[in-house]
Design a protein around this motif. Sequence first.
Motif, PDB file in Angstrom:
ATOM      1  N   ARG A 263      36.112  30.260 -11.529  1.00 41.25           N
ATOM      2  CA  ARG A 263      36.502  28.852 -11.586  1.00 41.25           C
ATOM      3  C   ARG A 263      35.914  27.998 -10.462  1.00 41.25           C
ATOM      4  N   SER A 264      35.539  28.608  -9.339  1.00 47.52           N
ATOM      5  CA  SER A 264      35.017  27.818  -8.215  1.00 47.52           C
ATOM      6  C   SER A 264      33.503  27.639  -8.263  1.00 47.52           C
ATOM      7  N   PHE A 265      32.832  28.275  -9.231  1.00 47.74           N
ATOM      8  CA  PHE A 265      31.372  28.290  -9.236  1.00 47.74           C
ATOM      9  C   PHE A 265      30.773  26.885  -9.329  1.00 47.74           C
ATOM     10  N   ARG A 266      31.356  26.013 -10.170  1.00 47.94           N
ATOM     11  CA  ARG A 266      30.789  24.677 -10.350  1.00 47.94           C
ATOM     12  C   ARG A 266      30.797  23.890  -9.047  1.00 47.94           C
ATOM     13  N   LYS A 267      31.899  23.981  -8.339  1.00 48.76           N
ATOM     14  CA  LYS A 267      31.989  23.276  -7.057  1.00 48.76           C
ATOM     15  C   LYS A 267      30.952  23.817  -6.080  1.00 48.76           C
ATOM     16  N   GLU A 268      30.775  25.140  -6.060  1.00 50.45           N
ATOM     17  CA  GLU A 268      29.814  25.735  -5.145  1.00 50.45           C
ATOM     18  C   GLU A 268      28.382  25.383  -5.525  1.00 50.45           C
ATOM     19  N   LEU A 269      28.106  25.235  -6.818  1.00 54.34           N
ATOM     20  CA  LEU A 269      26.777  24.803  -7.242  1.00 54.34           C
ATOM     21  C   LEU A 269      26.475  23.406  -6.728  1.00 54.34           C
TER      22      LEU A 269
ATOM     23  N   GLY B 262      23.424  20.720  -3.349  1.00 51.49           N
ATOM     24  CA  GLY B 262      22.774  19.431  -3.172  1.00 51.49           C
ATOM     25  C   GLY B 262      21.629  19.156  -4.132  1.00 51.49           C
ATOM     26  N   ARG B 263      21.535  19.913  -5.210  1.00 53.69           N
ATOM     27  CA  ARG B 263      20.482  19.704  -6.200  1.00 53.69           C
ATOM     28  C   ARG B 263      21.038  18.930  -7.397  1.00 53.69           C
ATOM     29  N   PRO B 264      20.190  18.144  -8.070  1.00 49.05           N
ATOM     30  CA  PRO B 264      20.662  17.444  -9.276  1.00 49.05           C
ATOM     31  C   PRO B 264      21.196  18.433 -10.305  1.00 49.05           C
ATOM     32  N   MET B 265      22.306  18.082 -10.928  1.00 43.90           N
ATOM     33  CA  MET B 265      22.944  18.952 -11.909  1.00 43.90           C
ATOM     34  C   MET B 265      22.772  18.375 -13.310  1.00 43.90           C
ATOM     35  N   ARG B 266      22.537  19.243 -14.267  1.00 40.72           N
ATOM     36  CA  ARG B 266      22.442  18.866 -15.670  1.00 40.72           C
ATOM     37  C   ARG B 266      23.447  19.717 -16.439  1.00 40.72           C
ATOM     38  N   THR B 267      24.330  19.099 -17.185  1.00 38.33           N
ATOM     39  CA  THR B 267      25.287  19.835 -17.995  1.00 38.33           C
ATOM     40  C   THR B 267      24.728  19.994 -19.407  1.00 38.33           C
ATOM     41  N   LEU B 268      24.665  21.227 -19.879  1.00 41.20           N
ATOM     42  CA  LEU B 268      24.153  21.525 -21.219  1.00 41.20           C
ATOM     43  C   LEU B 268      25.275  22.157 -22.025  1.00 41.20           C
ATOM     44  N   ARG B 269      25.729  21.461 -23.054  1.00 41.12           N
ATOM     45  CA  ARG B 269      26.861  21.937 -23.849  1.00 41.12           C
ATOM     46  C   ARG B 269      26.352  22.829 -24.976  1.00 41.12           C
ATOM     47  N   ASN B 270      26.996  23.983 -25.108  1.00 40.81           N
ATOM     48  CA  ASN B 270      26.599  24.973 -26.096  1.00 40.81           C
ATOM     49  C   ASN B 270      27.786  25.269 -27.001  1.00 40.81           C
ATOM     50  N   ASP B 271      27.729  24.736 -28.207  1.00 45.19           N
ATOM     51  CA  ASP B 271      28.832  24.959 -29.164  1.00 45.19           C
ATOM     52  C   ASP B 271      28.487  26.028 -30.185  1.00 45.19           C
ATOM     53  N   GLY B 272      27.374  26.742 -29.959  1.00 44.49           N
ATOM     54  CA  GLY B 272      27.009  27.835 -30.850  1.00 44.49           C
ATOM     55  C   GLY B 272      25.957  27.481 -31.879  1.00 44.49           C
ATOM     56  N   ASP B 273      25.587  26.206 -31.987  1.00 44.92           N
ATOM     57  CA  ASP B 273      24.567  25.782 -32.935  1.00 44.92           C
ATOM     58  C   ASP B 273      23.218  25.769 -32.197  1.00 44.92           C
ATOM     59  N   ARG B 274      22.313  26.659 -32.591  1.00 42.05           N
ATOM     60  CA  ARG B 274      21.049  26.817 -31.863  1.00 42.05           C
ATOM     61  C   ARG B 274      20.187  25.556 -31.910  1.00 42.05           C
ATOM     62  N   LYS B 275      20.145  24.897 -33.062  1.00 37.30           N
ATOM     63  CA  LYS B 275      19.320  23.696 -33.179  1.00 37.30           C
ATOM     64  C   LYS B 275      19.836  22.601 -32.263  1.00 37.30           C
ATOM     65  N   ARG B 276      21.157  22.373 -32.251  1.00 36.76           N
ATOM     66  CA  ARG B 276      21.713  21.359 -31.355  1.00 36.76           C
ATOM     67  C   ARG B 276      21.450  21.737 -29.900  1.00 36.76           C
ATOM     68  N   LEU B 277      21.575  23.040 -29.595  1.00 34.63           N
ATOM     69  CA  LEU B 277      21.339  23.485 -28.220  1.00 34.63           C
ATOM     70  C   LEU B 277      19.896  23.192 -27.807  1.00 34.63           C
ATOM     71  N   GLU B 278      18.946  23.473 -28.682  1.00 36.19           N
ATOM     72  CA  GLU B 278      17.546  23.222 -28.340  1.00 36.19           C
ATOM     73  C   GLU B 278      17.272  21.728 -28.192  1.00 36.19           C
TER      74      GLU B 278
END
Length: 206
Positions: free
Chosen positions: A164-170, A174-190
């Motif tokens: 649970r603490s990993f996001r805060k530690e990332l 000090g690097r730009p963060m990008r959130t990539l949501r993965n709902d299981g659909d490969r095409k949407r993920l790509e």
Amino acid sequence: MGGHALIIGLAGGYCAGKNAVETLLMAKGFTCFDLDKIGHEALALEETMEAIAWRFGPGALGPDGLVDRKALGTLVFGDPEGLADLEAIVHPAVYRLFKPRLEAEVAAGRDVCLNAALLHRMEEAKGCDFIIEVRAPLAIRVIRGCARDNMRIRDVLARIWSQRSFRKELRLLGRPMRTLRNDGDRKRLEDRLDGLLNLGPVDNRL
């Protein structure tokens, strides 16, 4: 993606889908370093096996004399001191294998991805152009964990809670963060990944 080679960090909690993203990045020409796989290489080194057997006893090894990763995981689970000792044995061996490979790819100007569950502990992560954090709904992660690793629901939830603490530690890197949501659909993920790769260097939107 810009006019120079990229170094991307790839992070995400248990069963969020980092490996699926790694596969997509490799198809786009990235050299991907899976630190978990390199960790398996490190565990097979003679000096690593000897150090683990000395610290954790013969129960950490299988009948073939190789490290039994499942048994070792049981030995250190819930034991912070044991886990720290294990990391002190394995992490230096991982870096001895990993760093020359990374340096060679960067010197050749190739796009690189660092896929690591413990990316926030890597010094190299501070040199990433940005970090992709893969996130998935809790229900999907639980289903994946039960099916892939044959774990009980409560054990999957415990694994997720322990990270649970990993996001805060990332973010502390000090690097730009990008959130990539993965709902299981490969095409949407790509499609979402393509959008991320085309963002500006400090834009944090998806």
